[in-house]
Write an enzyme that holds these catalytic residues in place. Structure first.
Site, mmCIF file in Angstrom:
data_model
loop_
_atom_site.group_PDB
_atom_site.id
_atom_site.type_symbol
_atom_site.label_atom_id
_atom_site.label_comp_id
_atom_site.label_asym_id
_atom_site.label_seq_id
_atom_site.Cartn_x
_atom_site.Cartn_y
_atom_site.Cartn_z
ATOM 1 N N GLU A 1 0.817 -1.211 0.000
ATOM 2 C CA GLU A 1 0.000 0.000 0.000
ATOM 3 C C GLU A 1 0.853 1.264 0.000
ATOM 4 O OE1 GLU A 1 0.846 1.640 2.935
ATOM 5 O OE2 GLU A 1 1.947 -0.188 3.407
ATOM 6 N N GLU B 1 4.618 -0.070 1.733
ATOM 7 C CA GLU B 1 4.704 -0.079 0.265
ATOM 8 C C GLU B 1 4.694 -1.482 -0.312
ATOM 9 O OE1 GLU B 1 8.119 1.999 -1.178
ATOM 10 O OE2 GLU B 1 7.767 3.795 0.035
#
Length: 626
Positions: free
Chosen positions: A439, A581
């Site tokens: 994300e 991430e």
């Protein structure tokens, strides 16, 4: 509504059998518009059909021609087509935009077209809507400007994805992003980009699953029309990949009694998803092979368990994980306004773009470990599509501030779930063997903590960490907000309600990706805190999902341990990471690859010509294997 075009001679039969709309192409030949008997016969043939649209004539018709007589001819022909629509009871007419690149300059093509279509609509029979179809249009900008300039609610766009692929250099998904809600009708077919063959949906260069997913999210009100010579195969393609479904079918049945088919609209019903059990036979075969490999029992630790679990996921005793993809879902969070993050909101946008450019930590790791990277904008607060390789799946421009109101509507949650589910489907469709789920969203450690607190009934003291390094005041405020927001749920642990009240678009999309992977027997790797909370949501929504998950690393974030414990999984690595991430996933890909390589390529005792009798005592006592 799902339509079929008469380009397939069996279109009428298919339309009646499946409750579909029918697109008439017979009147593309302008001379037939004046044939009263033909029109009367078609009117009778259309009786009982769900809906119909009419493709207007287009040959030699140039609505923005310089010659006024040419414009007048185009107007007469199109008005006659509109009159035929009225006589047939057809309420939708498709007309080519008339764009001729290098012949018409945009500075006068757009205003002249606006004038032409505005006048035509004034004269068109009442109740007939007009949709402009792209053909040679070089980009979506001019078509959008024409529709906006006319400003008539009866005017919209018919996006022909095959034309855009063959005659425009702009990626088709960018057409969808740019036109968005202007799109009311879509012509679906494929080609290889050189010329438009109107081929079947799986026979061309278009990434059809990704395109259909974008259409569902960005043009949710559009009808789809299969415009191929083999419409039955295209309908089967849509059903098999979850883009169409039997109309009115019950959750437990695969076909509706009526045989009718409809487009699966944006949103997601996890209750309709079946998670297959792990393949016990494949796991037993993998376990037996591990016992035969030339090594002491259990000496490869978690690598052995990874290979065995992977076999259960795929149903194959030996596997590979050379094709891997990291999915990163980006979204903004309204709660950032409360000062819960050390980074400003604008970093979400910057890092989403940088991910796609390959500049971030996760992108660098993915590149180093030969993993593909796909970045999905499901909720970045930006004025338009980000472009630059970021897939536009934006449900909203970020969530609302969960400190003062629900973060999302239920519909937004379901749409985000669907976006993630489709992203996993795209990966499976393209032959990916394992995915990672990550994300990008400033403030999402707050939303994750709130979701986890609600699901496990934990106080913020056990779920809230400092995220990217918030100061003491921000840390205290973060805890206060989580406890207060979770209290509004009154103890509810319904996942959809929890996500709506205190979640994020990124978390919901990640949850959908985990469900989509499990439904397709595709192994999925969890990253850190936000990812594991999404994974827990997936398991609660669709039990059995956790069987298809691997945990990459133990996040430093407070609350991670409680979430991974609730899932019953063990992380492979402990590297004191807390970047997010999806950065842990590429490293885990390498570990999985190593586990599968040893399992498949290492010699057995027989192959190594070693008598393994000396291991009998060890094999009989698990204590000796530790």
């Amino acid at each position: 509504m799902l339509y079929v075009s008469e380009m397939d001679p069996r279109a009428g039969e298919l339309a009646r059998a499946h409750g579909l709309g029918l697109e008439l192409i017979e009147f593309c030949d302008a001379e037939r518009l004046a044939d009263a008997e033909r029109v009367a016969r078609r009117r009778e043939e259309l009786r009982g059909l769900a809906a119909a649209s009419l493709h207007a004539p287009y040959a030699e018709l140039f609505p923005c021609a310089v010659d006024p007589e040419a414009r007048a001819l185009a107007k007469r022909r199109l008005l006659r087509a509109g009159e035929v629509c009225a006589r047939l009871g057809v309420r939708r007419m498709i007309a080519h935009s008339g764009c001729a690149p290098r012949l018409y300059f945009p500075e006068w093509y757009v205003p002249r077209s606006v004038e032409f279509w505005r006048e035509l609509l004034r004269a068109l029979p009442e109740g007939v809507e007009l949709l402009l179809e792209n053909v040679l249009d070089p980009d979506p900008g001019e078509l959008a400007a024409i529709v906006d300039g006319v400003g008539d609610p009866r005017l919209g766009v018919c996006l022909d994805v095959g034309h855009a692929n063959a005659y425009s250099k702009v990626p088709v998904e960018d057409w969808v992003s740019a036109l968005g809600g202007r799109i009311r009708h879509v012509h679906l077919h494929n080609n290889n980009g050189g010329r438009d063959e109107h081929a079947a949906l799986d026979a061309g260069s278009l990434d059809m699953p990704g395109l259909l997913s974008a259409l569902r999210i960005l043009a949710p009100g559009a009808d789809w029309c299969v415009e191929s010579r083999d419409a039955a195969a295209c309908l089967a393609y849509l059903e098999e990949r979850g883009f169409a479904k039997p109309a009115g079918a019950e959750k437990s049945s695969s076909k509706a009694a009526s045989g009718h088919i409809e487009v699966c609209r944006p949103g997601f019903d996890p209750a309709r998803v079946a998670i297959p059990p792990l393949d016990a036979a494949a796991m037993e075969a993998a376990r037996a092979r591990q016992a035969q490999l030339a090594k002491p029992p259990g000496s490869l630790g978690q690598l052995e368990e990874i290979a065995i679990r992977f076999a259960g996921m795929t149903g194959r005793e030996r596997n590979r994980a050379k094709r891997r993809r990291l999915l990163v879902f980006a979204a903004d969070n309204g709660v950032v306004a409360e000062g819960v993050s050390s980074a400003p909101k604008r970093v979400t946008l910057a890092q989403t773009v940088n991910l796609a450019r390959g500049l971030t930590g996760a992108a660098t790791l993915a590149r180093h470990f030969d993993a593909e990277l796909r970045v999905y904008d499901v909720g970045v607060d930006a004025p338009g599509p980000l472009g630059g390789g970021v897939a536009h799946r934006r449900i909203a421009n970020g969530t609302r501030n969960l400190a003062v109101e629900p973060a999302m509507t239920r519909e937004e949650v379901l749409a985000a779930l669907g976006a993630g589910y489709d992203a996993a489907g795209e990966a499976a469709e393209s032959g990916i063997e394992v995915i990672g789920v990550g994300e990008m969203g400033i403030g999402n450690t707050t939303t994750s903590a709130a979701v986890l607190s609600a699901l496990l009934k934990l106080p913020a003291a056990e779920t809230v960490g400092r995220g990217g390094g918030v100061n003491d005041a921000g840390f205290a405020r973060k805890r206060e907000i989580v406890d207060s927001a979770v209290a509004r749920l009154n103890g509810s642990r319904d996942v959809l309600e929890v996500l709506s009240e205190v979640g994020g678009l990124d978390i919901a999309a990640m949850c959908g990706a985990f469900i989509g992977a499990a439904a397709r027997r595709l192994p999925a790797v969890i990253d850190g805190y936000i990812s594991v909370v999404a994974a827990l949501c997936a398991e609660r929504l669709a039990p059995g999902c956790r069987d298809y998950m691997f945990a990459s690393h133990a996040s430093w974030e407070r609350g991670y341990a409680r979430a991974i414990e609730a899932l019953g999984l063990k992380p492979m690595l402990s590297l004191e990471m807390r970047l997010g991430e999806g950065s842990g996933c590429p490293i885990a890909f390498a570990v999985i690859d190593a586990a599968l390589a040893v399992h498949s390529e290492m010699a057995t005792f027989d192959e190594a010509r070693i008598d393994d009798g000396y291991l009998a005592e060890i094999r009989g006592d698990e204590r000796l294997q530790r």
